[in-house]
Design an enzyme around this catalytic site. Sequence first.
Site, mmCIF file in Angstrom:
data_model
loop_
_atom_site.group_PDB
_atom_site.id
_atom_site.type_symbol
_atom_site.label_atom_id
_atom_site.label_comp_id
_atom_site.label_asym_id
_atom_site.label_seq_id
_atom_site.Cartn_x
_atom_site.Cartn_y
_atom_site.Cartn_z
ATOM 1 N N HIS A 131 -7.421 -8.192 1.971
ATOM 2 C CA HIS A 131 -6.206 -7.501 2.410
ATOM 3 C C HIS A 131 -6.050 -7.600 3.923
ATOM 4 O O HIS A 131 -7.005 -7.921 4.636
ATOM 5 C CB HIS A 131 -6.241 -6.010 2.016
ATOM 6 C CG HIS A 131 -5.941 -5.776 0.567
ATOM 7 N ND1 HIS A 131 -6.910 -5.825 -0.393
ATOM 8 C CD2 HIS A 131 -4.765 -5.507 -0.076
ATOM 9 C CE1 HIS A 131 -6.362 -5.587 -1.576
ATOM 10 N NE2 HIS A 131 -5.069 -5.388 -1.420
ATOM 11 N N LYS A 135 -5.295 -2.125 6.487
ATOM 12 C CA LYS A 135 -5.613 -1.329 5.295
ATOM 13 C C LYS A 135 -6.697 -0.297 5.613
ATOM 14 O O LYS A 135 -7.727 -0.624 6.194
ATOM 15 C CB LYS A 135 -6.046 -2.247 4.145
ATOM 16 C CG LYS A 135 -6.252 -1.498 2.838
ATOM 17 C CD LYS A 135 -6.214 -2.432 1.630
ATOM 18 C CE LYS A 135 -6.488 -1.693 0.333
ATOM 19 N NZ LYS A 135 -5.513 -0.615 0.060
HETATM 20 N N1 LIG Z 1 -0.087 0.821 -5.855
HETATM 21 C C1 LIG Z 1 0.424 -0.269 -5.270
HETATM 22 O O1 LIG Z 1 1.061 -1.117 -5.926
HETATM 23 C C2 LIG Z 1 0.239 -0.459 -3.811
HETATM 24 C C3 LIG Z 1 -0.391 0.508 -3.098
HETATM 25 N N2 LIG Z 1 -0.446 0.436 -1.744
HETATM 26 C C4 LIG Z 1 -0.999 1.607 -1.083
HETATM 27 O O2 LIG Z 1 0.092 2.351 -0.562
HETATM 28 C C5 LIG Z 1 -0.303 3.054 0.615
HETATM 29 C C6 LIG Z 1 0.674 2.754 1.737
HETATM 30 O O3 LIG Z 1 0.599 1.402 2.077
HETATM 31 P P1 LIG Z 1 1.448 0.843 3.324
HETATM 32 O O4 LIG Z 1 2.879 1.170 3.191
HETATM 33 O O5 LIG Z 1 1.025 -0.574 3.455
HETATM 34 O O6 LIG Z 1 0.820 1.696 4.525
HETATM 35 P P2 LIG Z 1 1.474 2.034 5.943
HETATM 36 O O7 LIG Z 1 0.336 2.448 6.815
HETATM 37 O O8 LIG Z 1 2.352 0.921 6.396
HETATM 38 O O9 LIG Z 1 2.396 3.288 5.650
HETATM 39 C C7 LIG Z 1 1.881 4.554 5.399
HETATM 40 C C8 LIG Z 1 2.953 5.553 5.707
HETATM 41 O O10 LIG Z 1 2.508 6.848 5.352
HETATM 42 C C9 LIG Z 1 2.961 7.721 6.358
HETATM 43 N N3 LIG Z 1 2.292 9.005 6.390
HETATM 44 C C10 LIG Z 1 1.245 9.440 7.127
HETATM 45 N N4 LIG Z 1 1.014 10.750 6.895
HETATM 46 C C11 LIG Z 1 1.945 11.132 5.982
HETATM 47 C C12 LIG Z 1 2.262 12.351 5.359
HETATM 48 N N5 LIG Z 1 1.566 13.452 5.642
HETATM 49 N N6 LIG Z 1 3.283 12.372 4.454
HETATM 50 C C13 LIG Z 1 3.992 11.283 4.186
HETATM 51 N N7 LIG Z 1 3.760 10.095 4.786
HETATM 52 C C14 LIG Z 1 2.750 10.033 5.655
HETATM 53 C C15 LIG Z 1 2.798 6.959 7.628
HETATM 54 O O11 LIG Z 1 3.612 7.579 8.617
HETATM 55 P P3 LIG Z 1 3.365 7.377 10.179
HETATM 56 O O12 LIG Z 1 3.769 5.953 10.426
HETATM 57 O O13 LIG Z 1 4.258 8.394 10.809
HETATM 58 O O14 LIG Z 1 1.892 7.635 10.390
HETATM 59 C C16 LIG Z 1 3.336 5.595 7.180
HETATM 60 O O15 LIG Z 1 4.727 5.555 7.278
HETATM 61 C C17 LIG Z 1 -1.760 2.635 0.857
HETATM 62 O O16 LIG Z 1 -2.606 3.602 0.303
HETATM 63 C C18 LIG Z 1 -1.894 1.324 0.081
HETATM 64 O O17 LIG Z 1 -3.212 1.067 -0.329
HETATM 65 C C19 LIG Z 1 0.079 -0.604 -1.057
HETATM 66 C C20 LIG Z 1 0.685 -1.622 -1.720
HETATM 67 C C21 LIG Z 1 0.802 -1.643 -3.151
HETATM 68 O O1 LIG Z 2 -3.018 -1.538 1.050
HETATM 69 C C1 LIG Z 2 -2.415 -2.492 0.504
HETATM 70 O O2 LIG Z 2 -1.711 -3.269 1.135
HETATM 71 C C2 LIG Z 2 -2.555 -2.644 -0.952
HETATM 72 N N1 LIG Z 2 -3.163 -1.695 -1.602
HETATM 73 C C3 LIG Z 2 -3.332 -1.605 -3.010
HETATM 74 C C4 LIG Z 2 -4.793 -1.503 -3.352
HETATM 75 O O3 LIG Z 2 -5.555 -0.827 -2.641
HETATM 76 O O4 LIG Z 2 -5.199 -2.050 -4.381
HETATM 77 C C5 LIG Z 2 -2.561 -2.630 -3.773
HETATM 78 C C6 LIG Z 2 -2.318 -3.927 -3.082
HETATM 79 O O5 LIG Z 2 -3.413 -4.770 -3.286
HETATM 80 C C7 LIG Z 2 -1.947 -3.794 -1.631
#
Ligand SMILES: NC(=O)C1=CN([C@@H]2O[C@H](COP(=O)(O)OP(=O)(O)OC[C@H]3O[C@@H](n4cnc5c(N)ncnc54)[C@H](OP(=O)(O)O)[C@@H]3O)[C@@H](O)[C@H]2O)C=CC1
Ligand SMILES: O=C(O)C1=N[C@H](C(=O)O)C[C@H](O)C1
Length: 235
Positions: A131, A135
């Site tokens: 990744h 992450k």
């Molecule tokens: N299940 C799936 O298919 C997938 C899961 N993921 C997971 O999704 C999550 C997010 O990934 P990603 O978008 O890349 O991460 P980012 O770091 O780009 O985004 C995370 C966001 O969460 C915000 N945040 C922080 N604290 C809070 C809070 N208290 N309430 C609400 N939002 C908050 C951050 O805000 P700020 O910028 O203000 O700190 C930021 O905007 C990760 O856990 C990742 O592993 C990712 C891709 C696919």
């Molecule tokens: O953090 C990410 O970007 C992703 N997180 C998910 C995970 O932890 O499996 C899904 C995806 O692989 C991207």
Amino acid sequence: MKIALLGYGKMGQVIERIALERGHEIVLKKDEFNTYDGLSTADVAIDFSVPTAAVDNISNCFHANVPVVSGTTGWLDRYNEMETLCKEKQGGFISSSNFSLGVNIFFELNEYLAKIMAQFDAYKVSMEEIHHTQKLDAPSGTAISLAKGVIENSAYANWTMEDAKSNEIHIEAKRIGDVPGTHTVTYDSTVDSIELKHTAHNREGFALGAVIAAEWLAGKKGIYTMKDVLNLESK
Ligand SMILES: NC(=O)C1=CN([C@@H]2O[C@H](COP(=O)(O)OP(=O)(O)OC[C@H]3O[C@@H](n4cnc5c(N)ncnc54)[C@H](OP(=O)(O)O)[C@@H]3O)[C@@H](O)[C@H]2O)C=CC1
Ligand SMILES: O=C(O)C1=N[C@H](C(=O)O)C[C@H](O)C1
């Protein structure tokens, strides 16, 4: 459909675009600093935030009577707590480590292969996930789901990021550039290897899957998985 976005980072922004393209309205974009104002007007919430915020986000949805789709990883040690609260509040909930169609097909193949390989001691399984460097959690939620899929269908008992014992699955986590997510399951013997691999080319698949899950969950109560949404039957 009115959608609340809990987390507006890399995923939240792709989800917003796809949701708007599919005719939905965004009524809240929650980040680290703003409030939940507007949450109770939503038909469904989509949480892609950070491990430390997921439980608060999901709990607030149950208290506001809004069904929630959660893609956040790295918080699942508290999953049972959320399950209990969901039942108590008669909420709607889908959590998945990976919402993409491709990975959910990969999960099915992984379980099927695990059942076959359980008959052959000559092979040892291991997993690798790659990744982007931003992450926060390791190993990925998807790699943990893959390991659970093997454990439930074989004699493997556990996964580890350290040296693996004979009944443990080794997971290696690599952080490289802007890689959206690559997962490989390898069965290795002295004479050959079998590999099952999924490569995400971008974040569209995760985001589209989450929006489809939200469309499916709106108006429902209960706890579901992507198997329910995609109508996938384990073989
Ligand atoms: N299940 C799936 O298919 C997938 C899961 N993921 C997971 O999704 C999550 C997010 O990934 P990603 O978008 O890349 O991460 P980012 O770091 O780009 O985004 C995370 C966001 O969460 C915000 N945040 C922080 N604290 C809070 C809070 N208290 N309430 C609400 N939002 C908050 C951050 O805000 P700020 O910028 O203000 O700190 C930021 O905007 C990760 O856990 C990742 O592993 C990712 C891709 C696919
Ligand atoms: O953090 C990410 O970007 C992703 N997180 C998910 C995970 O932890 O499996 C899904 C995806 O692989 C991207």
